[in-house]
Design a protein around this motif. Structure first.
Motif, PDB file in Angstrom:
ATOM      1  N   PHE A  80       0.846  -1.186   0.000  1.00  0.00           N
ATOM      2  CA  PHE A  80       0.000   0.000   0.000  1.00  0.00           C
ATOM      3  C   PHE A  80       0.885   1.240   0.000  1.00  0.00           C
ATOM      4  O   PHE A  80       1.898   1.285   0.693  1.00  0.00           O
ATOM      5  N   LYS A  81       0.468   2.238  -0.776  1.00  0.00           N
ATOM      6  CA  LYS A  81       1.201   3.493  -0.819  1.00  0.00           C
ATOM      7  C   LYS A  81       0.303   4.632  -0.342  1.00  0.00           C
ATOM      8  O   LYS A  81      -0.871   4.695  -0.702  1.00  0.00           O
ATOM      9  N   LEU A  82       0.892   5.490   0.431  1.00  0.00           N
ATOM     10  CA  LEU A  82       0.190   6.674   0.915  1.00  0.00           C
ATOM     11  C   LEU A  82       0.782   7.898   0.235  1.00  0.00           C
ATOM     12  O   LEU A  82       1.981   8.149   0.318  1.00  0.00           O
ATOM     13  N   HIS A  83      -0.074   8.645  -0.458  1.00  0.00           N
ATOM     14  CA  HIS A  83       0.347   9.867  -1.146  1.00  0.00           C
ATOM     15  C   HIS A  83      -0.286  11.059  -0.421  1.00  0.00           C
ATOM     16  O   HIS A  83      -1.504  11.110  -0.226  1.00  0.00           O
ATOM     17  N   TYR A  84       0.557  12.000  -0.039  1.00  0.00           N
ATOM     18  CA  TYR A  84       0.057  13.166   0.684  1.00  0.00           C
ATOM     19  C   TYR A  84       0.938  14.359   0.346  1.00  0.00           C
ATOM     20  O   TYR A  84       1.778  14.301  -0.558  1.00  0.00           O
ATOM     21  N   ALA A  85       0.754  15.450   1.042  1.00  0.00           N
ATOM     22  CA  ALA A  85       1.560  16.646   0.808  1.00  0.00           C
ATOM     23  C   ALA A  85       1.893  17.297   2.136  1.00  0.00           C
ATOM     24  O   ALA A  85       1.140  17.172   3.108  1.00  0.00           O
ATOM     25  N   ASP A 138       6.697  23.974   1.315  1.00  0.00           N
ATOM     26  CA  ASP A 138       5.251  24.048   1.502  1.00  0.00           C
ATOM     27  C   ASP A 138       4.535  23.229   0.431  1.00  0.00           C
ATOM     28  O   ASP A 138       4.805  23.380  -0.771  1.00  0.00           O
ATOM     29  N   PHE A 139       3.655  22.327   0.881  1.00  0.00           N
ATOM     30  CA  PHE A 139       2.788  21.505   0.017  1.00  0.00           C
ATOM     31  C   PHE A 139       3.590  20.533  -0.862  1.00  0.00           C
ATOM     32  O   PHE A 139       3.093  20.051  -1.883  1.00  0.00           O
ATOM     33  N   HIS A 140       4.826  20.237  -0.455  1.00  0.00           N
ATOM     34  CA  HIS A 140       5.665  19.311  -1.218  1.00  0.00           C
ATOM     35  C   HIS A 140       5.000  17.942  -1.287  1.00  0.00           C
ATOM     36  O   HIS A 140       4.568  17.404  -0.274  1.00  0.00           O
ATOM     37  N   PRO A 141       4.875  17.342  -2.482  1.00  0.00           N
ATOM     38  CA  PRO A 141       4.253  16.013  -2.586  1.00  0.00           C
ATOM     39  C   PRO A 141       5.127  14.938  -1.947  1.00  0.00           C
ATOM     40  O   PRO A 141       6.356  14.948  -2.079  1.00  0.00           O
ATOM     41  N   ARG A 142       4.479  14.011  -1.262  1.00  0.00           N
ATOM     42  CA  ARG A 142       5.171  12.910  -0.582  1.00  0.00           C
ATOM     43  C   ARG A 142       4.485  11.598  -0.915  1.00  0.00           C
ATOM     44  O   ARG A 142       3.265  11.546  -1.083  1.00  0.00           O
ATOM     45  N   SER A 143       5.255  10.551  -1.004  1.00  0.00           N
ATOM     46  CA  SER A 143       4.719   9.203  -1.204  1.00  0.00           C
ATOM     47  C   SER A 143       5.524   8.240  -0.337  1.00  0.00           C
ATOM     48  O   SER A 143       6.762   8.268  -0.362  1.00  0.00           O
ATOM     49  N   VAL A 144       4.828   7.414   0.435  1.00  0.00           N
ATOM     50  CA  VAL A 144       5.504   6.428   1.272  1.00  0.00           C
ATOM     51  C   VAL A 144       4.839   5.077   1.080  1.00  0.00           C
ATOM     52  O   VAL A 144       3.621   4.979   0.905  1.00  0.00           O
ATOM     53  N   THR A 145       5.657   4.033   1.082  1.00  0.00           N
ATOM     54  CA  THR A 145       5.146   2.671   1.107  1.00  0.00           C
ATOM     55  C   THR A 145       4.952   2.285   2.559  1.00  0.00           C
ATOM     56  O   THR A 145       5.877   2.411   3.376  1.00  0.00           O
ATOM     57  N   LEU A 146       3.782   1.838   2.894  1.00  0.00           N
ATOM     58  CA  LEU A 146       3.446   1.554   4.285  1.00  0.00           C
ATOM     59  C   LEU A 146       3.944   0.168   4.678  1.00  0.00           C
ATOM     60  O   LEU A 146       3.598  -0.838   4.049  1.00  0.00           O
ATOM     61  N   ALA A 147       4.768   0.138   5.702  1.00  0.00           N
ATOM     62  CA  ALA A 147       5.260  -1.139   6.220  1.00  0.00           C
ATOM     63  C   ALA A 147       4.147  -1.824   7.006  1.00  0.00           C
ATOM     64  O   ALA A 147       3.420  -1.184   7.774  1.00  0.00           O
ATOM     65  N   THR A 148       4.017  -3.133   6.821  1.00  0.00           N
ATOM     66  CA  THR A 148       2.954  -3.884   7.480  1.00  0.00           C
ATOM     67  C   THR A 148       3.050  -3.763   8.992  1.00  0.00           C
ATOM     68  O   THR A 148       4.119  -3.949   9.576  1.00  0.00           O
ATOM     69  N   GLY A 149       1.945  -3.395   9.589  1.00  0.00           N
ATOM     70  CA  GLY A 149       1.874  -3.315  11.036  1.00  0.00           C
ATOM     71  C   GLY A 149       2.290  -1.989  11.631  1.00  0.00           C
ATOM     72  O   GLY A 149       2.109  -1.761  12.834  1.00  0.00           O
ATOM     73  N   GLU A 150       2.833  -1.098  10.822  1.00  0.00           N
ATOM     74  CA  GLU A 150       3.254   0.206  11.327  1.00  0.00           C
ATOM     75  C   GLU A 150       2.216   1.264  10.951  1.00  0.00           C
ATOM     76  O   GLU A 150       1.735   1.297   9.823  1.00  0.00           O
ATOM     77  N   THR A 151       1.917   2.124  11.892  1.00  0.00           N
ATOM     78  CA  THR A 151       0.906   3.155  11.669  1.00  0.00           C
ATOM     79  C   THR A 151       1.575   4.473  11.311  1.00  0.00           C
ATOM     80  O   THR A 151       2.481   4.922  12.008  1.00  0.00           O
ATOM     81  N   LYS A 152       1.145   5.058  10.224  1.00  0.00           N
ATOM     82  CA  LYS A 152       1.582   6.401   9.854  1.00  0.00           C
ATOM     83  C   LYS A 152       0.668   7.376  10.566  1.00  0.00           C
ATOM     84  O   LYS A 152      -0.534   7.452  10.286  1.00  0.00           O
ATOM     85  N   GLN A 153       1.228   8.121  11.509  1.00  0.00           N
ATOM     86  CA  GLN A 153       0.456   9.062  12.310  1.00  0.00           C
ATOM     87  C   GLN A 153       0.688  10.473  11.797  1.00  0.00           C
ATOM     88  O   GLN A 153       1.827  10.910  11.645  1.00  0.00           O
TER      89      GLN A 153
END
Length: 699
Positions: free
Chosen positions: A150-155, A164-179
Motif C-alpha cells: 500500500f502506498k500513501l500519497h500526501y503533501a 510548503d505543500f511538497h508532494p510525498r509518497s511512502v510505502t506503508l510497512a505492514t503493522g506500522e501506523t503512519k500518524q
C-alpha cells in the motif's frame, strides 16, 4: 471482493478490481455488485445499517462504542438535499439510559463515488454525561483481493518555506501506523495537508479528506498485505457534556477511485472539489479572482498598506486603468485600520490587530470612496481582516475583555485570542464585520490568522472538559463564515492564516487560499513553482503573488488565482511586460481548472539543479498546456516527458507560446516521449496543444 465486519470497532469493507463484486459480512450471505466502485447510496446504507457497527467509534465511560452501540435505539432518515446530485441521510443512535445521543449526518455524491459525514453528540439527560474520548469520526478498514504494498500519497502542510505543500509518497510497512497531525492548532501548519490518497495493490484507492480547522489527526496502517485501515478525528478530546449540551466533530470525506495510475484519483478528487466543495454564486461556480493592490509596501517606512490614503488608493486605481492593467479585484491588505500608520511610535498592522475601525486620518470617509472608484471601473474590492488575534490595549481588548482568551502565565505576551466559542461574542463579531463590509462597499472578505491558538484553548479548558474550547472556537469560526456567506450571496472569502495554514475539507467549501504561503515574501520563483506543483495534486483553487514580470518569475506564480504586486510607479517597470503577463494569464488560466499531471516526479523539488514541469489537460476539449522550468544550476538543456490524457490515435498541434512555432505530434508520441528544450538556465517553457485534423509532414 470480500466485505466483512470485525466484532471490534473497525468495519472492514472491500474494493476489488474484478468484473463481479461480492460483499460478504460475517454471518451473512453473499451479495453481488456489478460495478467496480460501490454505488454510493447502497454503500452508505450498508455501512450505517441497523444492528451494525458504524464506520466511526468512540469511548464512553471507558468502554469502546463497538461493545454497546448496536444495543442503542437506532433510526434512519433520508433527508431531501438542496444540492443537485447529492443524497443525504441522518442516522441517530440513542442511549435512553443516560440520554446520550449521536447523530451522524451523511452526504453521498453518486457521480463521484464519494461520501462525507460529521457527528454530533448531545446529552439529552438531566445530569452530566459520561466522559467521551477517542472519538474516531472514521474508523474503517479496507480489504482488497490483490496482495501487495500500500502506498500513501500526501503533501506537506505550510512551513513558510520552499517545502510548503511538497508532494510525498511512502510505502506503508505492514503493522506500522503512519500518524499525521498539524501543529499549533491550525489545520495545515506543519508536515501534513489534511488530504490523503491511499493506493492499494489492486489498482484502486480512496482519498481521505479531514474537515477540522483546528488540531485533527489521521492514522493509516497496512494491517497486512491486503488490508489498510484508517482512523481520524480531533486529536485532543476528553470531556463530558452538560445536560442538553451538543458538540460537533470534524467531518470526514472518502472518495473511491480505480485506475493503474493514481493521478486518476487525484484528478477525480479535483473535479469533486470543484463540483461540490467550492463557492457557488447564483448556482454557478465562482472563480476566485485575478487581483492587484495599491503598490504593496509603498512608500517606506510603513509596512504593507499602513501608509495608504484614500486619495492615493483612488489614484492607483485610475493608473491601473490608464495602462490597461485592470484586475478583477483590487485587494487592500493589512494596514488600513486605526493606529497602523503610527510608525513613529512603533505601530504597524501587526501590533494593532483589534483596532477594527478605519483610520479616519487617512480615510476620512471610510473605505467607501475607494470602493466606489473601484466599482466605477467594473472591478471588485477585497479587504483584509484578522479578527481572532487581538493585541492587548487595542479597542476590542479594552472594550470586551470578557471575550478574550488569555494565558495567565503568559501575561507578558501581546496576543489575546478572541473567543469565538462564546456565542454572544461570536454573534456580535459576525454582525460587526458584516456591517463593516456593507458600510464600506467591500465585495470580498480576506481573513488572516497570525497566531497558534492551541495553547490558548488548552489553558482555558475546564477540568474534565479537555478539547471543549477548541470545539467551540471551530464551531464559531464556521458560524461566522456561514453568516457572512449567507448575508452576502455574492461574497468570496480568502482564507490566509499566515499564508496557507488553515486549509482543510471544511474551509475549502467556504473559501480559497489566495495567499497560499508567506514564503512569497522571499521573492523566490522556484519556491512558488514547488507550491503549485504540490498543492495541485489535491486542490484546484489557490493562488499566490507575482513580484516580477519576466516569464520565468511570472509563470512560477500562475494558478487559478493570482495577485500581481508590480510597482507601476517604478520608472524601470515596463507596462508592456505587465500587459503581456496578464494576456498570458487570461489565455492559460482555464486549463488550471481541469486535470493535472506532474511530469518530473515527486522527489526533492526544491533543488536548483533540476527541471520542474507539469501538464494541465482539459478533457472538455482535449487540449492542454505544459509549463516547464530549467532552474539556475541545471546542466540539462533537454528533458523528455510523457503526457497523460491525450488520445493515442489523434493528432495534436503543439505550439511554443514564446516563439509561436508549432509542430504536429500523434497522441501516442506525446504519451511516449516529448522533448522539452531550454538552451539557458533560469528559463521557462510554455507549450500549448490542441487536436488537429492535420498530420505531420514526413519529410
Amino acid at each position: 471482493m470480500k466485505h466483512f465486519k470485525k466484532i471490534e470497532s473497525k468495519f472492514l469493507f472491500s474494493l476489488l478490481i474484478m468484473s463481479v463484486w461480492s460483499i460478504i459480512a460475517v454471518g451473512q450471505t453473499t451479495a453481488k455488485i456489478s460495478k467496480h466502485i460501490p454505488e454510493i447510496e447502497k454503500w452508505i446504507q450498508k455501512q450505517f445499517a441497523k444492528g451494525k457497527t458504524p464506520p466511526f467509534s468512540f469511548i464512553c465511560d471507558g468502554k469502546p462504542s463497538a461493545e454497546f452501540i448496536r444495543q442503542w435505539d437506532y433510526s434512519q432518515q433520508k433527508i431531501e438535499s438542496e444540492e443537485a446530485d447529492v443524497i443525504k441521510y441522518l442516522f441517530t443512535y440513542y442511549n435512553p439510559t443516560n440520554g446520550l445521543k449521536v447523530e451522524c449526518t451523511v452526504k453521498g455524491y453518486p457521480s463521484y463515488q464519494a461520501a462525507e459525514w460529521v457527528l454530533n453528540f448531545t446529552n439529552k439527560g438531566t445530569s452530566n454525561s459520561p466522559t467521551l474520548e477517542q472519538v474516531k469520526v472514521v474508523d474503517l478498514a479496507m480489504q482488497y483481493a490483490s496482495k501487495g504494498e500500500f502506498k500513501l500519497h500526501y503533501a506537506d502542510g505550510n512551513h513558510i518555506s520552499k517545502y510548503d505543500f511538497h508532494p510525498r509518497s511512502v510505502t506503508l510497512a505492514t503493522g506500522e501506523t503512519k500518524q499525521m497531525s498539524p501543529q499549533g492548532g491550525r489545520s495545515s501548519e506543519g508536515d501534513y495537508l489534511p488530504f490523503f490518497n491511499i493506493e492499494s495493490p489492486a489498482g484502486q484507492g480512496v482519498i481521505l479528506g479531514v474537515g477540522w480547522s483546528g488540531t485533527w489527526y489521521a492514522d493509516v496502517c497496512a494491517q497486512d498485505n491486503r488490508t489498510i485501515s484508517m482512523a481520524s478525528g480531533m486529536k485532543t478530546m476528553k470531556l463530558y457534556l452538560r445536560p442538553q449540551e451538543t458538540i460537533r466533530t470534524p467531518s470526514i470525506s472518502l472518495m473511491f477511485w480505480e485506475n493503474i495510475d493514481r493521478m486518476a484519483g487525484h484528478n477525480k478528487f479535483r473535479r469533486f472539489v470543484l463540483a461540490h466543495k467550492s463557492r457557488k454564486i447564483n448556482g454557478k461556480f465562482a472563480e476566485y479572482p485575478l487581483s492587484s493592490g495599491f503598490n504593496y509596501r509603498d512608500p517606506a517606512p510603513c509596512t504593507e498598506y499602513s501608509c495608504l490614503t484614500a486619495d492615493y488608493a483612488i489614484a492607483m486605481v485610475k493608473r491601473y486603468i490608464q495602462f490597461g492593467l485592470k484586475p478583477e479585484v483590487f485587494w487592500l491588505d493589512a494596514g488600513w485600520n486605526t493606529d497602523a500608520a503610527d510608525f513613529e511610535h512603533g505601530k504597524t498592522w501587526a501590533n494593532t490587530a483589534g483596532n477594527w475601525t478605519v483610520d479616519t486620518l487617512r480615510f476620512p470617509k471610510g473605505l467607501r470612496p475607494v470602493a466606489d472608484e473601484i466599482h466605477k471601473v467594473g472591478a471588485k474590492f477585497m479587504v483584509w481582516f484578522e479578527p481572532e488575534r487581538v493585541i492587548r490595549g487595542t479597542q476590542w481588548a479594552v472594550e470586551h475583555p470578557d471575550w478574550m482568551l488569555d494565558i495567565p502565565e503568559h501575561n507578558n505576551d501581546t496576543y489575546l485570542l478572541f473567543d469565538l466559542g462564546n456565542p454572544e461574542a461570536c454573534h456580535w463579531m459576525s454582525k460587526y464585520i458584516g456591517d463593516m463590509l456593507e458600510e464600506n462597499g467591500i465585495d470580498y472578505y480576506r481573513q488572516d490568522f497570525n497566531m497558534q491558538p492551541d495553547i490558548y484553548w488548552a489553558a482555558n479548558d475546564e477540568p474534565g472538559r479537555t478539547g471543549m474550547k477548541e470545539i467551540r472556537h471551530i464551531e464559531g469560526l464556521y458560524y461566522f463564515w456561514d453568516y457572512l456567506l449567507n448575508r452576502f450571496p455574492n461574497l468570496l472569502i480568502d482564507n490566509c492564516a499566515s499564508g496557507g495554514r488553515r486549509i482543510d475539507w471544511e474551509t475549502i467549501g467556504r473559501s480559497a487560499p489566495l495567499w497560499r504561503s508567506d514564503y512569497y515574501h522571499y521573492d523566490d520563483p522556484d519556491g512558488y513553482q514547488c507550491h503549485t506543483y504540490g498543492l495541485n495534486f489535491f486542490l484546484p483553487l489557490h493562488g499566490t503573488g507575482s513580484l516580477q514580470t519576466d516569464p520565468y518569475s511570472f509563470r512560477s506564480s500562475i494558478s487559478t488565482a493570482l495577485i500581481y504586486n508590480w510597482k507601476i510607479t517604478d520608472k524601470n517597470a515596463s507596462v508592456y511586460e505587465m500587459q503581456r503577463c496578464l494576456k498570458e494569464f487570461h489565455e492559460i488560466r482555464p486549463y488550471y481548472y481541469e486535470d493535472y499531471y506532474p511530469l518530473t516526479g515527486t522527489e526533492d523539488m526544491t533543488r536548483d539543479d533540476i527541471w520542474l514541469a507539469y501538464q494541465m489537460h482539459r478533457p472538455s476539449d482535449d487540449s492542454g498546456i505544459i509549463v516547464a522550468f530549467r532552474r539556475t544550476a541545471s546542466k540539462d538543456k533537454q528533458i523528455t516527458v510523457r503526457l497523460s490524457g491525450v488520445d493515442p490515435e489523434k493528432y495534436y498541434t503543439v505550439t511554443n507560446m514564446d516563439s509561436r512555432q508549432s509542430k504536429i505530434y500523434q497522441g501516442k508520441e506525446l504519451a511516449s516521449q516529448l522533448p522539452l528544450i531550454l538552451e539557458k538556465p533560469h528559463s521557462s517553457l510554455l507549450l500549448k496543444y490542441k487536436v488537429t485534423n492535420e498530420k505531420p509532414n514526413k519529410e
